[in-house]
Design a protein around this motif. Sequence first.
Motif, PDB file in Angstrom:
ATOM      1  N   ILE A  13       0.852  -1.182   0.000  1.00 34.96           N
ATOM      2  CA  ILE A  13       0.000   0.000   0.000  1.00 34.96           C
ATOM      3  C   ILE A  13       0.890   1.234   0.000  1.00 34.96           C
ATOM      4  N   MET A  18       2.255  -4.374   4.113  1.00 37.08           N
ATOM      5  CA  MET A  18       1.496  -4.765   5.290  1.00 37.08           C
ATOM      6  C   MET A  18       1.373  -6.279   5.332  1.00 37.08           C
ATOM      7  N   ASP A 182      -9.219  -5.985   6.759  1.00 35.17           N
ATOM      8  CA  ASP A 182      -8.949  -6.317   5.359  1.00 35.17           C
ATOM      9  C   ASP A 182      -9.659  -5.329   4.431  1.00 35.17           C
ATOM     10  N   THR A 185      -7.964  -1.838   4.473  1.00 27.27           N
ATOM     11  CA  THR A 185      -6.697  -1.694   3.756  1.00 27.27           C
ATOM     12  C   THR A 185      -6.792  -2.085   2.287  1.00 27.27           C
ATOM     13  N   ASP A 186      -7.934  -2.626   1.893  1.00 28.35           N
ATOM     14  CA  ASP A 186      -8.096  -3.081   0.503  1.00 28.35           C
ATOM     15  C   ASP A 186      -8.550  -1.925  -0.378  1.00 28.35           C
ATOM     16  N   PHE A 189      -4.428   3.771  -1.519  1.00 29.77           N
ATOM     17  CA  PHE A 189      -4.236   4.903  -0.637  1.00 29.77           C
ATOM     18  C   PHE A 189      -4.000   6.228  -1.378  1.00 29.77           C
ATOM     19  N   SER A 204      -9.718   2.534  12.323  1.00 28.56           N
ATOM     20  CA  SER A 204      -8.665   1.692  12.909  1.00 28.56           C
ATOM     21  C   SER A 204      -8.684   1.789  14.428  1.00 28.56           C
ATOM     22  N   ALA A 265      -1.481  -1.008  10.056  1.00 27.60           N
ATOM     23  CA  ALA A 265      -2.388  -0.259   9.185  1.00 27.60           C
ATOM     24  C   ALA A 265      -2.432   1.208   9.591  1.00 27.60           C
ATOM     25  N   VAL A 268       0.508   3.140   8.256  1.00 29.59           N
ATOM     26  CA  VAL A 268       0.365   3.471   6.842  1.00 29.59           C
ATOM     27  C   VAL A 268      -0.556   4.669   6.662  1.00 29.59           C
ATOM     28  N   VAL A 269      -1.656   4.684   7.432  1.00 29.71           N
ATOM     29  CA  VAL A 269      -2.603   5.801   7.331  1.00 29.71           C
ATOM     30  C   VAL A 269      -1.941   7.090   7.785  1.00 29.71           C
TER      31      VAL A 269
END
Length: 277
Positions: A13, A18, A182, A185-186, A189, A204, A265, A268-269
């Motif tokens: 991502i 991840m 799932d 994150t699917d 981004f 999250s 996750a 990443v955000v």
Amino acid sequence: MSGITDVALFIVISGFVMVLGALFFLPQVRDICAEESTRTSRETQAFDRFVNRVKNIETAPVSTAPPQTTTGHATAPVVASPMESGLDEIREAYRDTVMAVPHYEEDYGESLVDNVSEEFSSEIATVLTDGGQLTPPVQRAIITQACESRENRNQFAEIISEEEQSLKTADRDLTSILSDLDHLTDRSFPDQSYTDLETMWQQSRGLEDRIEAVLADRQAAIRSIATGTRFTDHSALSEYLYHSLSTTQPVLEDCARVATQVKTAQSVVIDSLTRRV
């Protein structure tokens, strides 16, 4: 993500990797409890069959008639001998029932004497093997002890049932969290707006709260499960059930694994948000 066990799923991502995995311990411990439940049921039924067979074995009590005399000479008291086959029948019944459960050798692997000593008492084990006689008191003692062993299995079956329900609930809730993670994150981004990323961050955080709820439910279940006399507390029960695993706290371990994935996750955000500032 369903169907993945000890296999990690790598998702790239926005340049980050991840690792999303399924639950590791819970499927195993649920299988362990299911097997223990089956074995306990078999033992309960075995003791029940043993009791019924012992009840049907005839005994002949020793006579208390006074000595008889003939022509002035005393003769030996008349004794009604207990059936010589009585103890043999009990030993045979024990082998045909209690020692005949499929898992006996794996779980116990003991001789009849050792197992009877453990289940009943060393005194009863001695009576069964020293060539003595089967009297009504001995028969009653054996039946009483066998009924107690049967009842112990019934109580343990209830404990296992409660543990199974607790594990089932934790499995369901953590699997749901993984599924939502799932979905979270699917997505691509780079295509998300700043507002979308903030929403993902809040989602999250909600997953973290749900993990805490799973832990709280598990702790409540542990406190409520009555271990009875066989185990001093739930830790002793876990040691018995899950000794073959690397942990005796499977829900805690799987919660930690899921929490790590949620934290990944979030990282990443956050990185994506900082790139937009």
